[in-house]
Structure formats: C-alpha cells, structure tokens
Design an enzyme around this catalytic site. Sequence first.
Site, PDB file in Angstrom:
ATOM      1  N   ARG A 190      -4.383  -6.115   0.274  1.00 56.17           N
ATOM      2  CA  ARG A 190      -3.632  -7.055   1.150  1.00 56.17           C
ATOM      3  C   ARG A 190      -4.267  -8.609   1.394  1.00 56.17           C
ATOM      4  O   ARG A 190      -3.753  -9.524   1.388  1.00 56.17           O
ATOM      5  CB  ARG A 190      -3.110  -6.516   2.436  1.00 56.17           C
ATOM      6  CG  ARG A 190      -2.136  -5.177   2.445  1.00 56.17           C
ATOM      7  CD  ARG A 190      -1.855  -4.891   3.787  1.00 56.17           C
ATOM      8  NE  ARG A 190      -2.733  -3.976   4.669  1.00 56.17           N
ATOM      9  CZ  ARG A 190      -2.612  -2.613   4.630  1.00 56.17           C
ATOM     10  NH1 ARG A 190      -1.549  -2.105   4.104  1.00 56.17           N
ATOM     11  NH2 ARG A 190      -3.259  -2.043   5.375  1.00 56.17           N
ATOM     12  N   CYS A 200       0.289   4.939  -6.389  1.00 53.67           N
ATOM     13  CA  CYS A 200      -0.576   5.767  -5.867  1.00 53.67           C
ATOM     14  C   CYS A 200      -0.298   7.365  -6.184  1.00 53.67           C
ATOM     15  O   CYS A 200      -0.731   8.266  -5.599  1.00 53.67           O
ATOM     16  CB  CYS A 200      -0.167   5.606  -4.471  1.00 53.67           C
ATOM     17  SG  CYS A 200       1.280   6.425  -3.938  1.00 53.67           S
TER      18      CYS A 200
END
Length: 253
Positions: A72, A197
């Site tokens: 991020r 993921c």
Amino acid sequence: IADCLQKVYGDKLIAVYNKSNNTLPKHNEYGKDEFVFGTAETLTVKENENLFRVDFITGQKTGFFIDQRENRKLLATYSKGKKVLNTFCYTGGFSVYAAKANAEKVVSVDSSEKAMVLTDQNIALNGCEAIHESVTSDVFDYLKTVKKGDFDVIVLDPPAFAKNVAARHHAIQAYKRINLEAMQKLEKGGILFTFSCSQVVNYDLFRGAVTAAAIEAGKNIRILHQLTQPPDHPINIFHPEGNYLKGLVLLVN
C-alpha cells in the site's frame, strides 16, 4: 499465548480475541471465537500515518490485512495526480493510501455492501471524501464498464480464487481474465498493481497467467516491482506454500 502477549505488551495490550471457529476442528476446546483477554468491539489503528477502523469480530479474518501494508505504501508513490481504481477493495486500504498521496480521484469497488460501508468510514477518517467514489459491484462486471483511459493506476487484489488444488486451473483462468480486462483499460504508461493470495497458485503460475493476459492484450509489459508479504509474515524454507502473497507492479505500454 494471551499470557505471553500480556507480559510483552503490559498496559498497552487492550484485548486478545481468539478467532478459531472456522479454522480449528469443532471438537477442539480452543475452536471457538471469544475474548481471552480484555474486550474491544472495534479499534481505530494507525498504519504509516493512515487511520483505519478495524472490526476484528465480524470482519473478514482479522478485519484488516496488514500483510499488504508495504505494498500500500508503494502504491502511494505512484498515486499523486493520478486516477486510481482499487478493485476488491474490502475496507479500502489501497484507496486510503492513494487518496492521502494526493491522487486526482480514487474509485473503490467491491461486491460486498458491508465492505463499502467500511471503506467509506476509513476514507472519512482520513478526510478524503472529496476525491473518493464507492461502487458496490462485481469487479468483473464493473471493469467491463470502464473506458480506456478512465484510470491511470489499477489495483487488482482479489480474494483467493483457489482454496484447494482442485480449483487451481479455474483460478489461473480467472487471474488471466481479470488482468487482461485491466490491461485493456489502461493507456500507454498506465500502472497495474496485481496480486494473488491463493496459496495453491505459486509465483510461476501467477506470473504465467499475467503473461498470458499481456500476450492476448497485445501489450508491452515491464515488471517494475515483484512483491510479497512483509517480514512479520515469514516463510519457512521447507514450506514454500507459505509464500502465499504474490504481487507484480506492471508498466503497461
């Protein structure tokens, strides 16, 4: 574990919540969700100077995915003055970082109405409402409505497309399809942050799916960054599947 945490953190520790109902066998005495120390329904946490409201009781898993914090932060360096699309946004982590980095506009998309409420709360916590838009929609459907050039930066951070080996082939096809859709919507010089993921989809398979998308899109793609989970999510050398978080930052030409 709770006793050890109290010894380490002392008065700083507010609560320890055991969230094991969906992961441990039902007959296991520890396999139920409950506070084992203290109490706290929700918390507001600070991550790299950004604020987030975390509902760890009813939220997905821990309620906040800290394994993406460095990624991020990297997105923020690409966001100033840009139009950013954050898909599968959940609680808006990437959206907040982009907005706080002075993006021109940020659009967050998720199929969950509850997720969009949490995203709006986090955007408001950081005072970024003016440049943010929330969209409750299936991401695949939403991407079909996006016109080429609507966004300069696109984030694809889907939940695990494959929970087991039997679903792996379909997951790889899904990664290819969604990356293809995103690549086609970026102008030359656009940036794509794309992640997987899925533990059963290893790095080579994920990169292969993205490569196949680039070939079909007819795009010249360069890899700017190869991303993974941070050091507090260590990978045992004898358990390569523990390297579950895989990401690429791509320059699309």
